[in-house]
Design a protein around this motif. Structure first.
Motif, PDB file in Angstrom:
ATOM      1  N   LEU A  87      43.567  16.670   3.246  1.00 55.26           N
ATOM      2  CA  LEU A  87      44.120  15.829   4.299  1.00 55.26           C
ATOM      3  C   LEU A  87      45.029  14.742   3.743  1.00 55.26           C
ATOM      4  O   LEU A  87      44.758  14.154   2.696  1.00 55.26           O
ATOM      5  CB  LEU A  87      42.998  15.165   5.096  1.00 55.26           C
ATOM      6  N   LYS A  88      46.107  14.468   4.467  1.00 56.81           N
ATOM      7  CA  LYS A  88      46.936  13.307   4.180  1.00 56.81           C
ATOM      8  C   LYS A  88      46.124  12.046   4.430  1.00 56.81           C
ATOM      9  O   LYS A  88      45.088  12.071   5.098  1.00 56.81           O
ATOM     10  CB  LYS A  88      48.181  13.308   5.076  1.00 56.81           C
ATOM     11  N   ASP A  89      46.612  10.924   3.930  1.00 54.41           N
ATOM     12  CA  ASP A  89      45.874   9.679   4.088  1.00 54.41           C
ATOM     13  C   ASP A  89      45.716   9.295   5.558  1.00 54.41           C
ATOM     14  O   ASP A  89      44.754   8.633   5.934  1.00 54.41           O
ATOM     15  CB  ASP A  89      46.572   8.549   3.322  1.00 54.41           C
ATOM     16  N   ASP A  90      46.668   9.718   6.408  1.00 60.87           N
ATOM     17  CA  ASP A  90      46.561   9.425   7.839  1.00 60.87           C
ATOM     18  C   ASP A  90      46.111  10.653   8.625  1.00 60.87           C
ATOM     19  O   ASP A  90      46.262  10.711   9.842  1.00 60.87           O
ATOM     20  CB  ASP A  90      47.895   8.913   8.395  1.00 60.87           C
ATOM     21  N   GLY A  91      45.522  11.633   7.927  1.00 60.65           N
ATOM     22  CA  GLY A  91      45.120  12.877   8.561  1.00 60.65           C
ATOM     23  C   GLY A  91      43.803  12.781   9.299  1.00 60.65           C
ATOM     24  O   GLY A  91      43.007  11.850   9.110  1.00 60.65           O
ATOM     25  N   VAL A  92      43.549  13.776  10.169  1.00 59.72           N
ATOM     26  CA  VAL A  92      42.315  13.825  10.958  1.00 59.72           C
ATOM     27  C   VAL A  92      41.791  15.256  10.972  1.00 59.72           C
ATOM     28  O   VAL A  92      42.544  16.215  10.798  1.00 59.72           O
ATOM     29  CB  VAL A  92      42.537  13.347  12.410  1.00 59.72           C
ATOM     30  N   ILE A  93      40.483  15.382  11.191  1.00 58.62           N
ATOM     31  CA  ILE A  93      39.852  16.699  11.302  1.00 58.62           C
ATOM     32  C   ILE A  93      39.060  16.755  12.597  1.00 58.62           C
ATOM     33  O   ILE A  93      38.373  15.796  12.964  1.00 58.62           O
ATOM     34  CB  ILE A  93      38.952  17.004  10.086  1.00 58.62           C
ATOM     35  N   PHE A  94      39.182  17.876  13.318  1.00 57.63           N
ATOM     36  CA  PHE A  94      38.431  18.161  14.541  1.00 57.63           C
ATOM     37  C   PHE A  94      37.513  19.350  14.238  1.00 57.63           C
ATOM     38  O   PHE A  94      37.989  20.392  13.780  1.00 57.63           O
ATOM     39  CB  PHE A  94      39.364  18.540  15.691  1.00 57.63           C
ATOM     40  N   ILE A  95      36.210  19.206  14.532  1.00 57.98           N
ATOM     41  CA  ILE A  95      35.246  20.268  14.247  1.00 57.98           C
ATOM     42  C   ILE A  95      34.465  20.598  15.509  1.00 57.98           C
ATOM     43  O   ILE A  95      33.704  19.770  16.013  1.00 57.98           O
ATOM     44  CB  ILE A  95      34.259  19.858  13.132  1.00 57.98           C
ATOM     45  N   SER A  96      34.655  21.804  16.027  1.00 59.44           N
ATOM     46  CA  SER A  96      33.893  22.245  17.202  1.00 59.44           C
ATOM     47  C   SER A  96      32.481  22.639  16.779  1.00 59.44           C
ATOM     48  O   SER A  96      32.282  23.241  15.715  1.00 59.44           O
ATOM     49  CB  SER A  96      34.585  23.431  17.878  1.00 59.44           C
ATOM     50  N   ILE A  97      31.512  22.310  17.619  1.00 61.67           N
ATOM     51  CA  ILE A  97      30.118  22.612  17.301  1.00 61.67           C
ATOM     52  C   ILE A  97      29.308  22.551  18.601  1.00 61.67           C
ATOM     53  O   ILE A  97      29.757  21.942  19.580  1.00 61.67           O
ATOM     54  CB  ILE A  97      29.553  21.617  16.247  1.00 61.67           C
ATOM     55  N   ASP A  98      28.135  23.176  18.615  1.00 66.65           N
ATOM     56  CA  ASP A  98      27.269  23.006  19.776  1.00 66.65           C
ATOM     57  C   ASP A  98      26.039  22.217  19.355  1.00 66.65           C
ATOM     58  O   ASP A  98      25.931  21.748  18.219  1.00 66.65           O
ATOM     59  CB  ASP A  98      26.919  24.353  20.415  1.00 66.65           C
ATOM     60  N   GLU A  99      25.092  22.068  20.287  1.00 71.95           N
ATOM     61  CA  GLU A  99      23.975  21.156  20.036  1.00 71.95           C
ATOM     62  C   GLU A  99      23.040  21.640  18.934  1.00 71.95           C
ATOM     63  O   GLU A  99      22.259  20.854  18.400  1.00 71.95           O
ATOM     64  CB  GLU A  99      23.184  20.950  21.328  1.00 71.95           C
ATOM     65  N   ASN A 100      23.121  22.902  18.542  1.00 71.12           N
ATOM     66  CA  ASN A 100      22.189  23.426  17.545  1.00 71.12           C
ATOM     67  C   ASN A 100      22.351  22.746  16.188  1.00 71.12           C
ATOM     68  O   ASN A 100      21.367  22.460  15.501  1.00 71.12           O
ATOM     69  CB  ASN A 100      22.382  24.934  17.404  1.00 71.12           C
ATOM     70  N   GLU A 101      23.610  22.500  15.751  1.00 71.49           N
ATOM     71  CA  GLU A 101      23.862  21.859  14.459  1.00 71.49           C
ATOM     72  C   GLU A 101      24.655  20.555  14.598  1.00 71.49           C
ATOM     73  O   GLU A 101      25.093  19.994  13.596  1.00 71.49           O
ATOM     74  CB  GLU A 101      24.633  22.807  13.527  1.00 71.49           C
ATOM     75  N   ALA A 102      24.847  20.067  15.822  1.00 73.91           N
ATOM     76  CA  ALA A 102      25.700  18.894  16.030  1.00 73.91           C
ATOM     77  C   ALA A 102      25.191  17.670  15.274  1.00 73.91           C
ATOM     78  O   ALA A 102      25.972  16.939  14.647  1.00 73.91           O
ATOM     79  CB  ALA A 102      25.817  18.579  17.519  1.00 73.91           C
ATOM     80  N   SER A 103      23.885  17.417  15.328  1.00 71.72           N
ATOM     81  CA  SER A 103      23.354  16.216  14.673  1.00 71.72           C
ATOM     82  C   SER A 103      23.421  16.340  13.154  1.00 71.72           C
ATOM     83  O   SER A 103      23.772  15.380  12.456  1.00 71.72           O
ATOM     84  CB  SER A 103      21.914  15.958  15.127  1.00 71.72           C
ATOM     85  N   GLN A 104      23.100  17.539  12.615  1.00 69.37           N
ATOM     86  CA  GLN A 104      23.193  17.738  11.164  1.00 69.37           C
ATOM     87  C   GLN A 104      24.644  17.599  10.691  1.00 69.37           C
ATOM     88  O   GLN A 104      24.922  16.979   9.658  1.00 69.37           O
ATOM     89  CB  GLN A 104      22.667  19.115  10.774  1.00 69.37           C
ATOM     90  N   LEU A 105      25.563  18.174  11.470  1.00 72.67           N
ATOM     91  CA  LEU A 105      26.978  18.102  11.097  1.00 72.67           C
ATOM     92  C   LEU A 105      27.479  16.665  11.109  1.00 72.67           C
ATOM     93  O   LEU A 105      28.258  16.270  10.240  1.00 72.67           O
ATOM     94  CB  LEU A 105      27.810  18.957  12.055  1.00 72.67           C
ATOM     95  N   LYS A 106      27.050  15.880  12.066  1.00 71.73           N
ATOM     96  CA  LYS A 106      27.485  14.474  12.147  1.00 71.73           C
ATOM     97  C   LYS A 106      27.081  13.710  10.893  1.00 71.73           C
ATOM     98  O   LYS A 106      27.899  12.994  10.289  1.00 71.73           O
ATOM     99  CB  LYS A 106      26.879  13.819  13.391  1.00 71.73           C
TER     100      LYS A 106
END
Length: 665
Positions: A193-212
């Motif tokens: 990622l560039k210094d001003d870059g962003v990432i979007f990650i789709s997920i459902d409730e099964n792994e949402a908390s672990q991913l966060k």
């Protein structure tokens, strides 16, 4: 005769779970290491303290079986080569394209991309496996470690190493397996990622908390932007407790201080229903605008935002409230209390808008404003919001996305003639691209490409916005189900679907406008195993190598695979071709300041021709500015290597020009 110390790109013998991180510390904080290479933590604490940054004594983290292994994978060098699909890439619509579709394990590909694309990606969108138990996710890993080897490299006990190897080699789908799978991919993604870059990650409730929590560790908790809740379907079958209609998109910045604030453009519905008035006079004649009340009762009272405004009939108006001076004062300073209404702006901002003729006085019997007599004013006061100005600034998006349910993706794939389920709607990805406020030439990466939704979104965005975004997509050649409609019509792998969709989406855009000249092509590359026997006995490369792997057995095509891999490692983008350079009958390959010598047959005459070209004073090629020579070690014996190295060293001493010689395997 001893050769130059070799550079072995696939060598992981000294890689540990923190080897790259330690090298980064040594590069930026050399004062924190003693002469024996030991780290001095107190030195780093001093540096942090001197900056005014407080040292926190609180911490939390996410631990799981396999975390040490995941960190090791993130540090390992790639164990594959990159190869070009020359037939596809030379087609007219693809030969000049800057878009990429890469076939292979995305972890391997991401490691390759680090060389040329580090800190180059503006936006990443991924839709990884959700690990629901029914989505087909299992952890698969073909790396071969003994428990003892893994224990040493990862710095763990042998018993823990055994347990890790059990699940990495048994197609597990536990939380630990999923986190081990995701960690190295996200870790390397951050580096891209560039210094001003962003990432979007789709997920459902099964792994949402672990991913966060995982993303908090990798990207930093302070770089968390939001979690979008996205309505994926409005109906659904009966569930035991609750029908899942919503999934999530975690959003992180590389550096939140540098990231652009999210904005969304004005929709056609808003233009039609709100920005539907047209200026009839002045410098903005013909422009559309909407109207907003200057007084809004929900605003919290603030100093300098409660004052008198003179109306067209000479009366004055003020928002309702108790702080009500009977005399209209020139200074306009009327400080509100907690029970007083106030205007949206300070008096200075109001006067500026008034001079710009943005203020509207409308006569009404229902005005909430008061006049000097504490009676209802005959005017309500509005200001103009110019559509053009609002489009440039945009509007802050909410974190609930109700448009573009999954059924929309099924419809658009059906429209393209591709039978595939489980894709995201391209309009959703296009919306995320829009709010991320990408610039015209930015790159968008999706390393769980699936059906190539992101590619279609990027191409449509470019078409609609006259932009020139580029995409990089990565997809493993995962087989389609033998019973699926996709397999029945000839799609053997998900990669085949990716490739087909990009072509069909491009054709659809061309059909809309035959004069459109944007980039609707794409280049294809893939990962391949390193040649059989290539790294056998590689640890003995300190002496003459004639009894080892024979480089002459490699075909021109295989040498091209090495070149493709090496050029990316040296910082050349995949879409940038190498230039063939003739050196007295010997063909070398060059990009920018790097020259590659791959074949056997490099003679003294070739060396002389190289030095002649390098000499910009008398050379025959004035643009030949090489600072690094890379030799394919298997095709240059010790004598060749030393001859080239010595000639270059003497040239450097004579011309005071830095040129390095690297022997690479």
């Amino acid at each position: 005769m001893k050769t130059i110390k070799p550079e072995i790109l696939a060598d992981n013998s000294e890689v540990t779970i923190n080897s790259q991180q330690v090298e980064t510390l040594k590069k930026h904080f050399p004062q924190c290491f003693d002469k024996d290479g030991n780290f001095i933590a107190e030195k780093l604490n001093e540096i942090v303290a001197d900056s005014g940054t407080a040292l926190s004594k609180e911490s939390y983290g996410l631990n799981w079986l396999g975390k040490s292994y995941a960190r090791l994978l993130a540090n390992e060098n790639p164990l594959t080569l990159l190869a070009e699909d020359k037939t596809h890439n030379q087609k007219p619509e693809n030969k000049d394209s800057q878009n990429l579709l890469i076939k292979g394990d995305n972890l391997e590909v991401l490691k390759h991309l680090k060389g040329a694309y580090s800190e180059s990606i503006k936006m990443i969108y991924i839709d990884p496996p959700y690990n629901t138990g029914s989505d087909g996710f299992v952890y698969q890993d073909d790396r071969k470690f003994t428990p003892e080897q893994l224990a040493e490299l990862a710095g763990i006990e042998t018993e823990e190493a055994k347990r890790i190897l059990e699940f990495t080699q048994s197609k597990a789908n536990s939380h630990s397996a999923w986190l081990t799978f995701m960690y190295p991919r996200l870790y390397i993604a951050r580096e891209l990622l560039k210094d001003d870059g962003v990432i979007f990650i789709s997920i459902d409730e099964n792994e949402a908390s672990q991913l966060k929590i995982l993303c908090d560790e990798i990207f930093g908790e302070s770089n968390f932007i939001t979690t979008f809740s996205r309505v994926m379907k409005s109906g659904g079958a009966k569930a035991k407790f609750v029908t899942p209609n919503v999934e999530f998109i975690h959003v992180y910045a590389k550096n939140i201080e540098r990231a652009k604030h999210f904005r969304t453009s004005i929709s056609e519905d808003q233009i039609r229903n709100y920005y539907n008035k047209v200026e009839t006079s002045g410098p903005r004649t013909g422009e559309k605008y909407g109207e907003e009340r200057l007084f809004l009762s929900s605003l919290t009272p603030r100093p300098n935002q409660r004052y008198w405004i003179e109306c067209p009939d000479g009366s004055f108006a003020i928002p309702p409230g108790k702080n009500f001076p009977m005399e209209v004062v020139e200074s306009q300073k009327v400080l509100p209390t907690s029970e007083d209404g106030c205007w949206r702006w300070t008096y200075e901002t109001y006067k500026e808008a008034f001079l710009e003729k943005r203020i509207l006085f409308k006569e009404t019997d229902t005005s909430p404003l008061l006049n000097e007599k504490r009676e209802r004013s005959k005017y309500n006061i509005y200001f103009k919001l110019w559509l053009k100005d609002q489009q440039e600034k945009g509007k802050t998006p909410g974190n609930l996305i109700t448009k573009w349910e999954n059924r929309h993706s099924s419809a658009e794939l059906k429209d393209l003639g591709i039978p595939f389920e489980f894709a995201k709607p391209s309009m959703l990805i296009k919306y995320l691209i829009e709010i991320a406020r990408v610039s015209s030439n930015d790159m968008i990466l999706d390393f769980f490409s699936g059906s190539a939704t992101t590619a279609q979104a990027v191409m449509q965005f470019n078409f609609d916005e006259s932009s020139n975004l580029k995409f990089i997509l990565i997809q493993i050649p995962e087989p389609t189900s033998p019973q699926s409609e996709a397999r029945k019509v000839g799609y053997k792998t998900i990669f085949d679907i990716s490739k087909s969709r990009i072509k069909k989406a491009a054709e659809k855009i061309r059909a809309e406008n035959r004069d459109y000249n944007g980039d609707l092509g794409f280049k294809i590359f893939e990962t391949l195993p390193i040649f059989e026997g290539y790294l056998d006995n590689i640890e003995t490369l300190q002496g003459d190598i004639q009894d080892l792997f024979d480089g002459a057995t490699l075909s021109d095509e295989q040498l091209e695979h090495l070149l493709t891999t090496w050029k990316v490692y040296d910082g050349t983008p995949l879409t940038q071709p190498l230039v063939e350079t003739d050196l007295a009958g010997y063909t070398a390959f060059r990009h920018d300041k790097v020259l590659y010598l791959m074949h056997q047959g490099f003679k003294t005459e070739s060396l002389k021709e190289f030095l002649s070209k390098l000499d910009t004073t008398t050379g025959t090629d004035k643009d030949f500015d090489v600072e690094k020579i890379v030799l394919f070690g298997y095709n240059f014996n010790s004598k060749n290597q030393l001859e080239i190295n010595e000639a270059v060293r003497q040239y450097q001493n004579r011309k005071e020009k830095n040129v390095s010689v690297v022997v690479r395997y």
